[in-house]
Design an enzyme around this catalytic site. Structure first.
Site, PDB file in Angstrom:
ATOM      1  N   LYS A 254       0.856  -1.184   0.000  1.00  0.00           N
ATOM      2  CA  LYS A 254       0.000   0.000   0.000  1.00  0.00           C
ATOM      3  C   LYS A 254       0.895   1.238   0.000  1.00  0.00           C
ATOM      4  O   LYS A 254       1.935   1.233   0.639  1.00  0.00           O
ATOM      5  CB  LYS A 254      -0.859   0.018   1.275  1.00  0.00           C
ATOM      6  CG  LYS A 254      -1.969  -1.020   1.279  1.00  0.00           C
ATOM      7  CD  LYS A 254      -2.790  -0.932   2.547  1.00  0.00           C
ATOM      8  CE  LYS A 254      -3.818  -2.047   2.630  1.00  0.00           C
ATOM      9  NZ  LYS A 254      -4.904  -1.969   1.642  1.00  0.00           N
TER      10      LYS A 254
ATOM     11  N   ARG B 206      -9.849 -12.051   1.082  1.00  0.00           N
ATOM     12  CA  ARG B 206     -10.697 -13.070   0.452  1.00  0.00           C
ATOM     13  C   ARG B 206     -10.003 -14.432   0.458  1.00  0.00           C
ATOM     14  O   ARG B 206     -10.661 -15.465   0.466  1.00  0.00           O
ATOM     15  CB  ARG B 206     -11.074 -12.619  -0.963  1.00  0.00           C
ATOM     16  CG  ARG B 206      -9.920 -12.482  -1.912  1.00  0.00           C
ATOM     17  CD  ARG B 206     -10.276 -11.650  -3.146  1.00  0.00           C
ATOM     18  NE  ARG B 206     -10.393 -10.229  -2.832  1.00  0.00           N
ATOM     19  CZ  ARG B 206     -10.774  -9.303  -3.712  1.00  0.00           C
ATOM     20  NH1 ARG B 206     -11.092  -9.651  -4.949  1.00  0.00           N
ATOM     21  NH2 ARG B 206     -10.842  -8.042  -3.368  1.00  0.00           N
TER      22      ARG B 206
HETATM   23  N1  BES Z   1      -7.885  -4.381   4.092  1.00  0.00           N
HETATM   24  C1  BES Z   1      -8.104  -3.881   2.791  1.00  0.00           C
HETATM   25  C2  BES Z   1      -9.436  -3.138   2.649  1.00  0.00           C
HETATM   26  C3  BES Z   1      -9.660  -1.914   3.482  1.00  0.00           C
HETATM   27  C4  BES Z   1      -9.540  -0.661   2.914  1.00  0.00           C
HETATM   28  C5  BES Z   1     -10.050  -2.005   4.792  1.00  0.00           C
HETATM   29  C6  BES Z   1      -9.784   0.469   3.670  1.00  0.00           C
HETATM   30  C7  BES Z   1     -10.292  -0.874   5.560  1.00  0.00           C
HETATM   31  C8  BES Z   1     -10.167   0.364   4.991  1.00  0.00           C
HETATM   32  C9  BES Z   1      -8.100  -5.028   1.784  1.00  0.00           C
HETATM   33  O1  BES Z   1      -7.297  -6.107   2.093  1.00  0.00           O
HETATM   34  C10 BES Z   1      -7.602  -4.471   0.494  1.00  0.00           C
HETATM   35  O2  BES Z   1      -6.495  -4.014   0.467  1.00  0.00           O
HETATM   36  N2  BES Z   1      -8.423  -4.544  -0.548  1.00  0.00           N
HETATM   37  C11 BES Z   1      -8.053  -4.052  -1.836  1.00  0.00           C
HETATM   38  C12 BES Z   1      -8.513  -5.066  -2.852  1.00  0.00           C
HETATM   39  C13 BES Z   1      -8.014  -4.793  -4.259  1.00  0.00           C
HETATM   40  C14 BES Z   1      -6.518  -4.952  -4.306  1.00  0.00           C
HETATM   41  C15 BES Z   1      -8.680  -5.736  -5.215  1.00  0.00           C
HETATM   42  C16 BES Z   1      -8.757  -2.720  -2.053  1.00  0.00           C
HETATM   43  O3  BES Z   1      -9.898  -2.573  -1.657  1.00  0.00           O
HETATM   44  O4  BES Z   1      -8.133  -1.835  -2.593  1.00  0.00           O
HETATM   45 ZN    ZN Z   2      -5.289  -5.829   1.492  1.00  0.00          ZN
END
Ligand code: BES
Ligand code: ZN
Ligand code: ZN
Length: 477
Positions: free
Chosen positions: A257, A332
């Site tokens: 991230k 997931r």
């Molecule tokens: N933990 C994150 C989602 C999240 C975002 C939780 C903001 C709380 C606040 C999750 O694991 C994630 O990173 N999801 C990605 C998925 C994408 C790479 C398909 C996302 O939502 O960007």
């Molecule tokens: Zn993630």
């Protein structure tokens, strides 16, 4: 911690909140003629919270607000409770009596609930924590219609919610997957539900390739916690299975991230797991007559030495293969293994809770929970009405088959990311492939963690899901 107490009497010495309506006669509660005139004037001015300082004690009057729907009215009471909690701590009171003069115990309990939820603090890492601890310790509840049992239940649910908040607020350097599982064990001992923690060797034996794949970049082992509450008088034969995402920290793995802010709150990525563990805690403490199983797969998601890389193909617990194309879509993967494992229970209904996608948070923010799934209409209706009861509202997203097409890949059974649209839904569609029973997916990425206080929720973990699931499971027939 805030303690509720049931009290049958009111004395002229104690601090009180009088809960009434515009029509209530406030003359019997120790207000002088001048004070009474002041109160009447404030009510005429449509003030809802009126403060009388008698120096030896405080009297707060709350005039309930009638909203368009009952659940909105109830929520207004919670919010007012939150505001009064702030006032009470501002003047350093240790206890206060909330007295119902309306004859509607529910709303008065909601007011007390808002106070206690608002009184939560996470300050144990501060050296002056004693000094900055809120003064309010005890809320006495008084009213003809208020039942002692309901106060006891409220105490359990508020405590469980605050416990979930604390688990979320603990950073990963104090709460890794093993420590999280240990917290569940402690809660099981205290509340009387069964807890089994599967270690890495057992997770390998079970071939949970999703959980193991995400864990590759970490030096801490994963855990898989199985919780069970099965009272003899359970109303259901087949269990309700709750599954919670337990990513104790999400760096995004090698799909790292961006550091600017997007990682700051990622200790909250086990909020689903916390909600599941704390719901088990609450239902066991309250002795609810329902058979419930809780499953929490847990690991951190890091880009360490042997971390899984985009392009890797994982073989999941149910034998399906996944082309991992984004290491940040890890939730997931661990949930899929847990949902596949859940099959052995032949669930009446499985519900997973997960901070799963930024897309869900972007769509509706902190104001509700994005839901989708395959449960019957009447189950969805019951869940939505629980959502209104506790003001953790559910928004159902479309769950059309076409969305599953976005997960296709030529070299494995599916990939772990969809296309540029409908990110919350494709995540749900991914999970669906691992279910073979009635199931609902709750994406709590929006409401799980807030970066500023909101109503009766202090900044940080909100404990979302606990009150909702408790309400739903209380209503199982
Ligand atoms: N933990 C994150 C989602 C999240 C975002 C939780 C903001 C709380 C606040 C999750 O694991 C994630 O990173 N999801 C990605 C998925 C994408 C790479 C398909 C996302 O939502 O960007
Ligand atoms: Zn993630
Ligand atoms: Zn995540």
């Amino acid at each position: 911690m805030t303690t509720f107490k049931h009290t049958e009497t009111l004395s002229a010495k104690e601090n009180i909140v009088l809960i009434g309506t515009e029509k209530t006669d406030f003359s019997k509660y120790g207000l002088s003629a001048t004070e009474l005139a002041y109160v009447k004037k404030q009510i005429a001015n449509e003030e809802h919270i009126i403060n009388v300082n008698q120096y030896s004690r405080r009297i707060v009057i709350y005039i309930g607000e009638e909203k368009k729907e009952t659940y909105l009215t109830t929520e207004a009471y919670r919010r007012a409770g939150g505001r009064v909690c702030g006032m009470v701590n501002g003047v350093k009171l240790e206890s206060i009596t909330v007295a119902d003069l309306t004859g509607d115990a529910n709303n008065t309990l909601a007011f007390a609930e808002g106070m206690a939820l608002s009184n939560y603090q996470f300050i144990h890492y501060k050296k002056d924590s004693k000094k900055i601890t809120n003064s309010l310790k005890t809320i006495n509840i008084n009213g003809k219609k208020v039942k002692a049992d309901d106060i006891e239940t409220l105490q359990i649910v508020v405590d469980a919610t605050n416990k979930a908040r604390s688990l979320v607020n603990e950073p990963v350097n104090h709460l890794n997957a093993v420590q999280l599982a240990h917290e569940f064990e402690k809660m099981g001992k205290e509340a009387g539900f069964k807890v089994e923690v599967l270690n890495k060797a057992k997770i390998i034996a079970l071939k949970m390739g999703g959980l193991l794949g995400v864990n590759l970049g970490s030096i801490d082992p994963p855990t898989f916690t199985i919780m069970e509450w099965k009272p003899k008088n359970a109303k259901n034969k087949k269990p309700y299975v709750l599954v919670g995402k337990g990513v104790v920290y999400d760096t995004g793995g090698l799909s790292l991230k961006p550091t600017a802010n997007s990682m700051d709150e990622m200790k909250c990525d086990m909020a689903g797991g916390a909600a599941v563990g704390c719901t088990m805690y609450a239902i066991a403490k309250a002795n609810l007559p329902v058979y419930v199983v809780g499953l929490v797969p847990a690991t951190d998601n890091r880009p360490g030495m042997n971390a899984y890389v985009p392009g890797d193909i994982l073989t999941m617990h149910n034998g399906m293969t996944v082309e991992m194309l984004n290491a940040d879509a890890e939730g997931r993967l661990i949930l899929a293994d847990a949902l596949s494992y859940a099959k052995k229970y032949e669930p009446e209904l499985a519900i997973d809770l997960a901070t799963l996608t930024g897309a869900a948070a972007a769509a509706i923010g902190k104001y509700g929970i994005v839901v989708m799934g395959t449960a019957e209409k009447k189950v969805k209706k019951a869940l939505k009405s629980s959502g209104e009861n506790v003001f953790e509202r559910l928004v159902e997203f479309p769950f059309w088959d076409e969305y599953a097409d976005l997960l296709k890949t030529e070299i494995a059974d599916m990939k772990n990311i969809g296309g540029p649209v409908a990110g919350a839904i494709t995540a749900g569609k991914f999970l669906e492939k691992y279910t073979s029973y009635p199931w609902m997916h709750f994406d709590i990425a929006g409401p799980a963690f807030i970066n500023a206080p909101y109503d009766y929720k202090p900044k940080g973990g909100t404990g979302v899901g606990v009150r909702l699931l408790f309400d739903f499971l209380s209503n199982v027939k």
